[in-house]
Design a protein around this motif. Structure first.
Motif, PDB file in Angstrom:
ATOM      1  N   HIS A 179      -2.762  -0.908  -6.604  1.00 24.40           N
ATOM      2  CA  HIS A 179      -2.521  -2.317  -6.250  1.00 24.40           C
ATOM      3  C   HIS A 179      -3.844  -3.030  -5.957  1.00 24.40           C
ATOM      4  CE1 HIS A 179      -0.692  -5.876  -4.454  1.00 24.40           C
ATOM      5  NE2 HIS A 179      -1.570  -5.763  -3.480  1.00 24.40           N
TER       6      HIS A 179
ATOM      7  N   GLU B 233      -5.338  -5.988  -8.224  1.00 21.92           N
ATOM      8  CA  GLU B 233      -5.407  -7.276  -7.528  1.00 21.92           C
ATOM      9  C   GLU B 233      -6.840  -7.826  -7.515  1.00 21.92           C
ATOM     10  OE1 GLU B 233      -2.951  -8.474  -3.712  1.00 21.92           O
ATOM     11  OE2 GLU B 233      -4.734  -7.345  -3.175  1.00 21.92           O
TER      12      GLU B 233
ATOM     13  N   TYR C 262      -8.231 -11.691  -7.320  1.00 21.27           N
ATOM     14  CA  TYR C 262      -9.391 -12.116  -6.524  1.00 21.27           C
ATOM     15  C   TYR C 262     -10.455 -12.729  -7.416  1.00 21.27           C
ATOM     16  CZ  TYR C 262      -7.584  -9.178  -2.627  1.00 21.27           C
ATOM     17  OH  TYR C 262      -6.831  -8.603  -1.637  1.00 21.27           O
TER      18      TYR C 262
ATOM     19  N   HIS D 174      -9.383  -3.778   1.699  1.00 21.89           N
ATOM     20  CA  HIS D 174      -8.884  -2.760   0.751  1.00 21.89           C
ATOM     21  C   HIS D 174      -9.616  -1.450   0.977  1.00 21.89           C
ATOM     22  CE1 HIS D 174      -7.261  -5.675  -2.610  1.00 21.89           C
ATOM     23  NE2 HIS D 174      -6.530  -5.675  -1.512  1.00 21.89           N
TER      24      HIS D 174
ATOM     25  N   HIS E 186      -3.445  -7.977   6.353  1.00 22.81           N
ATOM     26  CA  HIS E 186      -3.916  -8.241   4.996  1.00 22.81           C
ATOM     27  C   HIS E 186      -2.805  -8.880   4.147  1.00 22.81           C
ATOM     28  CE1 HIS E 186      -6.562  -7.463   1.548  1.00 22.81           C
ATOM     29  NE2 HIS E 186      -5.470  -7.117   0.886  1.00 22.81           N
TER      30      HIS E 186
ATOM     31  N   GLU F 179      -2.485 -12.635   2.588  1.00 23.79           N
ATOM     32  CA  GLU F 179      -2.335 -12.852   1.144  1.00 23.79           C
ATOM     33  C   GLU F 179      -1.105 -13.696   0.852  1.00 23.79           C
ATOM     34  OE1 GLU F 179      -4.770  -9.191  -0.854  1.00 23.79           O
ATOM     35  OE2 GLU F 179      -2.609  -9.073  -0.935  1.00 23.79           O
TER      36      GLU F 179
HETATM   37 FE   LIG Z   1      -5.097  -7.210  -1.228  1.00 26.75          FE
END
Ligand SMILES: [Fe+2]
Ligand SMILES: [Fe+2]
Length: 172
Positions: A62, A66, A71, A94, A128, A132
């Motif tokens: 993930h 991501e 990002y 992360h 987190h 998001e």
């Molecule tokens: Fe993330």
């Protein structure tokens, strides 16, 4: 935040139906948080390790998909220095979570250290995911039209599939 289910319900409200990148990210987040709860509830050592392996792999896949697809796209759209700093924080989070999973894999389930590391990982992941699904989802909606978000979702799926194959090859 009272509990994870409430948070996910709140985050899911008000989004249009149909799959775009936000639906895919939300689905991954729910699965990670679900596994995390299963891990906290589990007491048998072997099952703890099995859940941890699944959780860790899901997190790595993930996070990388991501970072590569979402990002980077946001960074491209972001001009302000302040936003860049926040993007950096996302990368670091992360990394921190992966570091905790790595340490957990060498830790005895049911030990004090095991529980402490899981609790820290959980707090980090919750924060987190919450950021998001609030801030990042809002930025995505603001900067990209629906067709672009659907296309981003398609690229995220492709990246995820590729990374899953790589992880499976590594584990074999
Ligand atoms: Fe993330
Ligand atoms: Fe995410």
């Amino acid at each position: 935040m009272s509990n994870i289910r409430d948070m996910l319900e709140i985050a899911g409200r008000g989004n249009s139906p149909g799959a775009d990148i936000r639906d895919q990210l939300r689905r991954d987040h729910e699965s990670v948080l679900g596994d995390l709860e299963a891990l906290r509830a589990e007491t048998a050592d072997q099952r703890c390790q099995a859940i941890l392996r699944r959780l860790r792999r899901a997190w790595v896949i993930h996070a990388l998909a991501e970072e590569t697809v979402v990002y980077r796209a946001l960074e491209g759209a972001e001009a302000a220095v302040e936003s860049k700093t926040r993007a950096d924080e996302r990368f670091i989070e992360h990394e921190l979570v992966e570091g905790l999973f790595e340490k957990l894999s060498r830790c005895r389930p049911s030990s004090l250290e095991w529980h402490a590391r899981i609790n820290v990982a959980r707090s980090l992941i919750l924060r987190h995911v919450e950021t998001e699904q609030a801030d990042m989802f809002a930025q995505l909606a603001q900067r990209f039209d629906e067709a672009t978000l659907v296309e981003m979702g398609r690229r995220f799926e492709l990246a995820r599939d590729k990374l899953t194959l790589l992880e499976e090859a590594k584990a074999a």
